[in-house]
Design a protein around this motif. Structure first.
Motif, short mmCIF file in Angstrom:
data_model
loop_
_atom_site.label_atom_id
_atom_site.label_comp_id
_atom_site.label_asym_id
_atom_site.label_seq_id
_atom_site.Cartn_x
_atom_site.Cartn_y
_atom_site.Cartn_z
N SER A 94 0.88 -1.06 -0.08
CA SER A 94 -0.11 -0.03 -0.03
C SER A 94 0.92 1.09 -0.06
N SER A 95 0.22 2.31 -0.15
CA SER A 95 1.12 3.72 -0.02
C SER A 95 1.70 3.90 1.26
N SER A 96 1.05 3.44 2.34
CA SER A 96 1.83 3.62 3.68
C SER A 96 3.18 2.33 3.67
N ASP A 97 2.91 1.49 2.84
CA ASP A 97 3.98 0.40 2.96
C ASP A 97 5.21 1.08 2.24
N ILE A 98 4.84 1.85 0.94
CA ILE A 98 5.94 2.35 0.31
C ILE A 98 6.67 3.35 1.08
N VAL A 99 5.97 4.25 1.91
CA VAL A 99 6.56 5.16 2.85
C VAL A 99 7.53 4.51 3.95
N TYR A 100 6.99 3.24 4.30
CA TYR A 100 7.72 2.47 5.35
C TYR A 100 9.06 1.88 4.76
N LEU A 101 8.82 1.47 3.51
CA LEU A 101 10.20 0.75 2.82
C LEU A 101 11.24 2.12 2.63
N TYR A 102 10.88 3.07 2.29
CA TYR A 102 11.67 4.16 1.98
C TYR A 102 12.25 4.57 3.33
N ASN A 103 11.75 4.48 4.37
CA ASN A 103 12.24 4.97 5.77
C ASN A 103 13.33 3.82 6.14
N ARG A 104 13.03 2.64 5.77
CA ARG A 104 14.10 1.44 6.16
C ARG A 104 15.38 1.79 5.29
N ARG A 105 15.46 2.64 4.42
CA ARG A 105 16.74 3.02 3.93
C ARG A 105 17.65 3.77 4.72
N TRP A 106 17.00 4.51 5.61
CA TRP A 106 17.90 5.27 6.64
C TRP A 106 18.89 4.33 7.39
N ASP A 107 18.82 3.06 7.24
CA ASP A 107 19.95 2.32 7.98
C ASP A 107 21.27 2.23 7.34
N ILE A 108 21.10 2.70 5.93
CA ILE A 108 22.74 2.65 5.29
C ILE A 108 23.25 4.14 5.69
N GLU A 109 22.40 5.19 6.00
CA GLU A 109 23.00 6.27 6.57
C GLU A 109 23.57 6.07 8.22
N ASN A 110 22.85 5.43 8.87
CA ASN A 110 23.41 4.98 10.11
C ASN A 110 24.47 4.42 10.05
N SER A 111 24.84 3.25 9.18
CA SER A 111 25.86 2.43 8.75
C SER A 111 27.22 3.53 8.57
N TYR A 112 26.78 4.51 7.69
CA TYR A 112 27.86 5.44 7.40
C TYR A 112 28.35 6.06 8.53
N LYS A 113 27.30 6.45 9.62
CA LYS A 113 27.66 7.26 10.77
C LYS A 113 28.29 6.42 11.60
N ILE A 114 28.00 5.26 11.73
CA ILE A 114 28.98 4.25 12.70
C ILE A 114 30.39 4.10 11.97
N LEU A 115 30.48 3.90 10.93
CA LEU A 115 31.88 3.81 10.24
C LEU A 115 32.78 4.95 10.48
#
Length: 464
Positions: free
Chosen positions: A299-320
């Motif tokens: 659904s539309s809300s699922d698409i928004v949730y999926l994109y929000n999951r992308r933030w994990d790669i930003e967290n990975s760069y922060k950790i590194l």
């Protein structure tokens, strides 16, 4: 997984890949190739002397500690491409295991770029280039060399499947397309490709579909605007025509052949309205997403949730960059810097696999009455993996000891968890801090902000 990695790193395949010259790493002496690689992977101290003392203590051989000069000599023999081999083989092995996690049957694959600063040397400037600005118009004026880097990151499993370092002038989309060849490591698992608004390109969409991938990519406001203006709702499919003028600008063969046969591509556009409270004022931010996922499945809300999951790669760069101090090097030699960068990616993968397993355990055993969800504190987990002798048993390929350490970490899981607070935000400027520049690098690799004295305390200020 850890015992296999310890066994593989001692193999002749790795030995050959680690050599710059056929005469390197011939004998297994005090610092053979696998010790050099493990030393670089688990490195976390401030100087090479304390690093060596800590490493030999961890493997239970403190009396065999070598000198700093011998360590530098061995590290200079390492071909940095060996770490790419290790990253890819670890990913391949992982996707053949039972540890793989999915979201609705899909792997969530995030793509994002970053920049890495290296010491200014002739080799690094030739290989990567530098950032041109008003203070550096040529190589002589440049203060450092800068690489355009990118990661293909498995959000669901905490694994960087591939990492590339390219010239600073290179564009992010060609790097992303090059990384798609490593999808073969994923053992046939279907994936959803997540990316920000710099990756919305019909060429990339077409190539992703040719690989059998679904995608969810944030849209630029002016992209396909003539089609989007005609939308009657916030979730519709549009049919974009790639005309002959557009086709001439395409750089890749697959999109050219596809759009020559059929000039149309169907894209689902999802618009979402965010309500943001800033300075006691409520504003609305409109965002758009491009996807080829069906409405029946997401659904539309699922698409928004999926994109929000992308933030994990930003967290990975922060950790590194912050916690693992990605850009802290022990040598100005370009290959040594590259080895250090790739080695920390490898440690990040080993740590990420453990974190996702522990996050899964936390989620399954999480009481429903608590106010927040919880996740593992990555910095504390990294410290445990370095300090709990896992390096020794990995090097000795002792699976039983490794399993005991994992059970011990699992027992203290509630001591290293942190709550996930939605909407939490830390001020960057005008923030009172107790210590000026507590770490060397921030998320984007730049120095920490300057401070001023305010009522006897330190307060951050915006860069000029």
């Amino acid at each position: 997984m850890f015992s296999w990695f310890g066994r593989f790193i001692k193999s002749e395949q790795v030995r050959e890949a680690a050599r710059k010259s056929p005469h390197d790493f011939i004998r297994r002496y005090k610092f053979p190739w696998y010790d050099v690689l493990l030393f670089l992977i688990f490195r976390n101290r401030d100087c090479i002397g304390s690093e060596l003392s800590h490493y030999y203590s961890c493997i239970g051989l403190p009396a065999r500690r070598i000198s700093r000069q011998a360590a530098f000599k061995a590290i200079r023999k390492v071909d940095p491409s060996v770490f790419k081999l290790l990253i890819h083989k670890l990913a391949e092995r992982f996707y053949q295991s039972k540890l793989v996690k999915t979201y609705k049957g899909y792997l969530l694959l995030a793509e994002d770029g970053t920049t890495l600063n290296l010491y200014k040397t002739d080799e690094s400037l030739q290989r990567y280039g530098f950032v041109k600005n008003q203070n550096a118009r040529n190589a002589f004026q440049a203060a450092k060399s800068t690489s355009r880097s990118a990661a293909l990151y498995d959000v669901t499993n905490g694994l960087i499947v591939d990492f590339q370092m390219k010239r600073f002038k290179d564009s992010e989309i060609p790097i992303a397309i090059e990384q798609l060849k490593y999808l073969s490591l994923m053992n046939g698992y279907p994936g959803i490709y997540l990316a920000d608004r710099y990756y919305d390109s019909v060429e990339l969409f077409s190539i992703l579909e040719s690989h059998g991938l679904k995608y969810c990519i944030r849209a630029k406001s002016n992209f396909f605007k003539h089609y989007i203006e005609k939308m009657k709702s916030n979730d519709e499919w549009i049919k974009v025509k790639v005309d002959k003028v557009w086709q001439k600008r395409l750089k890749y063969e697959q999109p050219r052949e596809r759009f020559t046969k059929d000039p149309y591509i169907k894209i689902r556009v999802v618009r979402y309205h965010y309500i943001v409270n800033k300075n006691n004022q409520t504003t609305t931010v409109d965002l758009m997403y491009f996807t080829n996922l069906s409405k029946d499945e997401f659904s539309s809300s699922d698409i928004v949730y999926l994109y929000n999951r992308r933030w994990d790669i930003e967290n990975s760069y922060k950790i590194l960059k912050s916690n693992q101090e990605w850009e802290r090097y022990f040598s100005k030699e370009c290959d040594s810097e590259r080895s250090s960068i790739y080695a920390k990616v490898l440690f990040h993968n080993l740590s990420g696999i453990v974190q996702k397993e522990m996050d899964k355990e936390l989620y399954e055993n999480h009481p429903k009455k608590t106010k927040y969800d919880y996740k593992i504190n990555r910095k504390q987990l990294n410290n445990l993996l370095r300090d709990e002798k896992i390096l020794r048993w990995m090097r000795n390929e002792n699976q039983k000891k490794i399993q005991k350490i994992m059970e011990l970490i699992s027992k203290i899981i509630n001591k290293i968890k942190v709550p996930v607070r939605p909407g939490r935000h830390y001020k960057r400027w005008g923030r009172v801090i107790s210590q000026s520049k507590p770490m060397r690098f921030r998320l984007d690799g730049r120095e920490w902000p300057n401070t001023i004295s305010w009522n006897g305390r330190l307060m951050t200020i915006k860069p000029r």
